[in-house]
Design an enzyme around this catalytic site. Structure first.
Site, PDB file in Angstrom:
ATOM      1  N   ASP A 238      -6.189 -16.930   4.437  1.00  9.19           N
ATOM      2  CA  ASP A 238      -5.654 -16.687   5.320  1.00  9.19           C
ATOM      3  C   ASP A 238      -4.500 -16.872   5.803  1.00  9.19           C
ATOM      4  O   ASP A 238      -4.504 -17.599   5.801  1.00  9.19           O
ATOM      5  CB  ASP A 238      -6.990 -17.003   6.667  1.00  9.19           C
ATOM      6  N   ILE A 239      -3.849 -15.565   5.458  1.00  8.13           N
ATOM      7  CA  ILE A 239      -2.198 -15.509   5.790  1.00  8.13           C
ATOM      8  C   ILE A 239      -1.944 -15.240   7.309  1.00  8.13           C
ATOM      9  O   ILE A 239      -1.927 -14.542   7.712  1.00  8.13           O
ATOM     10  CB  ILE A 239      -1.818 -14.154   4.891  1.00  8.13           C
TER      11      ILE A 239
ATOM     12  N   ASP B 280       8.548   0.744   5.129  1.00  9.08           N
ATOM     13  CA  ASP B 280       9.078   0.582   4.152  1.00  9.08           C
ATOM     14  C   ASP B 280      10.528  -0.384   3.798  1.00  9.08           C
ATOM     15  O   ASP B 280      11.832   0.970   4.761  1.00  9.08           O
ATOM     16  CB  ASP B 280       9.029   2.356   3.872  1.00  9.08           C
TER      17      ASP B 280
ATOM     18  N   GLU C 268      14.566   0.522  -4.926  1.00  9.73           N
ATOM     19  CA  GLU C 268      13.002   1.529  -4.701  1.00  9.73           C
ATOM     20  C   GLU C 268      13.516   2.799  -4.733  1.00  9.73           C
ATOM     21  O   GLU C 268      12.790   3.562  -4.872  1.00  9.73           O
ATOM     22  CB  GLU C 268      12.361   0.953  -4.626  1.00  9.73           C
TER      23      GLU C 268
ATOM     24  N   ASP D 154      -1.709  -7.406   8.303  1.00  7.36           N
ATOM     25  CA  ASP D 154      -2.745  -8.753   8.706  1.00  7.36           C
ATOM     26  C   ASP D 154      -3.611  -8.760   7.674  1.00  7.36           C
ATOM     27  O   ASP D 154      -3.822  -9.585   6.825  1.00  7.36           O
ATOM     28  CB  ASP D 154      -3.370  -9.206   9.630  1.00  7.36           C
TER      29      ASP D 154
HETATM   30  N1  TRP Z   1       8.868   3.945  -0.804  1.00  5.39           N
HETATM   31  C1  TRP Z   1       7.256   5.128  -1.488  1.00  5.39           C
HETATM   32  C2  TRP Z   1       8.594   6.368  -1.473  1.00  5.39           C
HETATM   33  O1  TRP Z   1       9.335   6.979  -0.439  1.00  5.39           O
HETATM   34  C3  TRP Z   1       6.897   4.825  -1.102  1.00  5.39           C
HETATM   35  C4  TRP Z   1       5.234   5.773  -0.763  1.00  5.39           C
HETATM   36  C5  TRP Z   1       5.263   7.003  -0.261  1.00  5.39           C
HETATM   37  C6  TRP Z   1       4.503   5.417  -1.832  1.00  5.39           C
HETATM   38  N2  TRP Z   1       3.876   7.182  -0.716  1.00  5.39           N
HETATM   39  C7  TRP Z   1       3.587   6.078  -1.641  1.00  5.39           C
HETATM   40  C8  TRP Z   1       4.176   4.447  -2.214  1.00  5.39           C
HETATM   41  C9  TRP Z   1       2.081   6.095  -2.840  1.00  5.39           C
HETATM   42  C10 TRP Z   1       2.951   3.876  -2.973  1.00  5.39           C
HETATM   43  C11 TRP Z   1       2.149   4.958  -3.573  1.00  5.39           C
HETATM   44  O2  TRP Z   1       7.599   7.587  -2.314  1.00  5.39           O
HETATM   45 ZN    ZN Z   2       9.010   2.547  -0.278  1.00  2.00          ZN
END
Ligand code: TRP
Ligand code: ZN
Ligand code: CA
Length: 449
Positions: A55-56, A149, A183, A314
């Site tokens: 369990d985290i 995010d 990203e 969680d």
């Molecule tokens: N960082 C992603 C983005 O801005 C977040 C995201 C949006 C995402 N839709 C998603 C991540 C679907 C995984 C699957 O686009």
């Molecule tokens: Zn993201």
């Protein structure tokens, strides 16, 4: 040829058998009901518990988010690529991993004129040819601190890695965790990482799990519908809780798993939703507010520690631990054999012939001690040159010709370092008879992994 010739053998028989999988042990499919513990974290694991996913602790995951929030606050309100808050985030995560016994590496790249960083953490042990990777992007947009995010995914992955250390988990597969830079600029960091790997090292990654936004304040429970084994691990875990999930199809190109998927690596992951609106049906099964975005603060200044649903965070942290434990526990067992028993005539002093064996369902590369069992009937074995051909055509010499080797037959098991070759595909035994008079045939051959 100087040796006398004798014992000429005439026609050979042509069997009909196909390449066959002789033995295959299946993966141990742990049932979530019996192997997920959700009963706290304070005690040392017993032998049985050591095999079960931990369990985290939510409090630990949230403590990481508090730190990431503080880092953003102290660095102009964000943790974006090229800003001081990003590097401070990397330093925070790296220090935790180093203290826990991971081997950490910082990979630098340049994007939009700024230096970016990927943090990669290897857990010592496991099969280096079977690597299970888990990752999350650590950068935010410049508009805000990026706590959902993607502080959420970053913290869940970090705490899962730390749980691996606490349990001193020694799975069959090698575990690698990663936190990606840039990203938000288009999966720049993860793409850099994948491109930096040799084809052989890419082939060793048996799966990549991505967490990007796993604590959205109006959460959905989305499981990437990509690699079936990874998807099953997550769906099993949620089924054990009786919580319905939906397949995540929107995100194929929207987070770092795309970098891996584009390289042919199996991917999966979790997602609680971003700017899209929760439907009435989704609110009915998951709670929350229909007609409202999963994350109203997506890419905004209000994506703070207040922008997190604790329950979703969680659950997804625990689901990740379950998936990592389950998927890494077993590697394809060694000892599987793949055999072709169809006879193939080897023309006297003629062209090379081949016999094929098709391998499927294995992850990663072939072993460094791939065994090649060869049964060639021949009246003068010195005539024969024998190679193993990997699926990509790479030839491994098993046996050279010899003018003085006058014995019958080649019945032998050779050991080949095939660790740079993906296991799956069509392997061939290539046999050529390079001297006149004596002849023979491939009776059977097999690969043992
Ligand atoms: N960082 C992603 C983005 O801005 C977040 C995201 C949006 C995402 N839709 C998603 C991540 C679907 C995984 C699957 O686009
Ligand atoms: Zn993201
Ligand atoms: Ca011959």
């Amino acid at each position: 040829m100087t040796q006398p010739r004798s014992r000429l053998r005439p026609a050979v028989s042509q069997g009909m058998a196909c390449a066959a999988l002789v033995t295959a042990a299946g993966l141990l499919a742990a049932s979530p009901a019996s192997s997920v513990t959700r009963d706290g974290t304070g005690t040392a694991p017993t032998a049985a518990q050591a095999l079960a996913a931990p369990d985290i602790p939510l409090a630990n995951v949230k403590a990481h988010l508090t730190q990431l929030q503080s880092i953003a606050t102290a660095n102009g309100g964000n943790r974006a690529h090229g800003r001081t808050g990003y590097k401070a985030s990397v330093d925070y995560v790296r220090a935790k991993l180093d203290a826990a016994g991971f081997t950490t590496t910082l990979q630098q790249f340049t994007s939009s004129g700024s230096t970016g960083y990927n943090l990669v953490a290897d857990w010592p042990g496991g099969d280096p040819n079977q690597v299970l990777m888990t990752g999350a992007h650590l950068d935010s947009v410049s508009a805000g601190p990026g706590i959902d995010d993607n502080g959420s995914g970053s913290a869940a992955v970090l705490e899962t890695a730390l749980a691996v250390s606490r349990a001193q988990f020694q799975p069959a597969k090698h575990l690698r965790f990663a936190w990606w830079g840039a990203e938000e600029l288009g999966m720049v960091g993860s793409r850099n990482y994948v491109n930096s790997l040799s084809a052989a090292d890419r082939a060793k990654i048996s799966g990549y799990i991505n967490l990007d936004m796993v604590g959205s304040p109006n959460p959905g429970y989305f499981v990437y519908d990509d690699d079936p084994a990874i998807e099953k691990a997550f769906k099993d875990w949620y089924a054990g809780l009786g919580i319905p999930t939906e397949p995540e199809t929107e995100g194929d190109g929207r987070s770092d798993h795309a970098s891996f998927k584009n390289a042919g690596i199996p991917v999966g992951g979790l997602f609680t939703g971003a700017e899209r609106t929760k439907s009435a049906a989704q609110a009915a099964k998951w709670g929350g507010t229909s007609g409202q975005a999963f994350d109203r603060c997506y890419h905004s200044s209000c994506d703070t520690t207040a922008n997190i649903d604790d329950t979703a965070l969680d659950r997804n942290s625990d689901a990740l631990a379950y998936a990592v434990w389950t998927l890494a526990a077993t590697a394809p067992p060694s000892g599987d054999s793949y055999e072709n028993t169809t006879d193939v005539a080897v023309p006297d002093n003629g062209a090379a012939v081949t016999s094929a064996v098709t391998v499927s369902g294995r992850n990663g590369n072939a072993p460094s001690a791939l065994r090649v069992g060869v049964d060639i009937k021949h009246t003068w074995r010195g005539d024969l040159v024998v190679d193993l051909l990997a699926p990509d055509g790479t030839a491994y010499r098993l046996k050279n010709s010899s003018g003085s080797d006058s014995a019958d037959n080649v019945i032998a098991t050779y050991t080949v370092d095939a660790s740079s070759e993906p296991a799956n595909g069509t392997w061939r035994l290539r046999v050529q008879d390079v001297a006149a008079q004596d002849t023979g045939y491939i009776d059977s051959w097999k690969l043992t992994f």
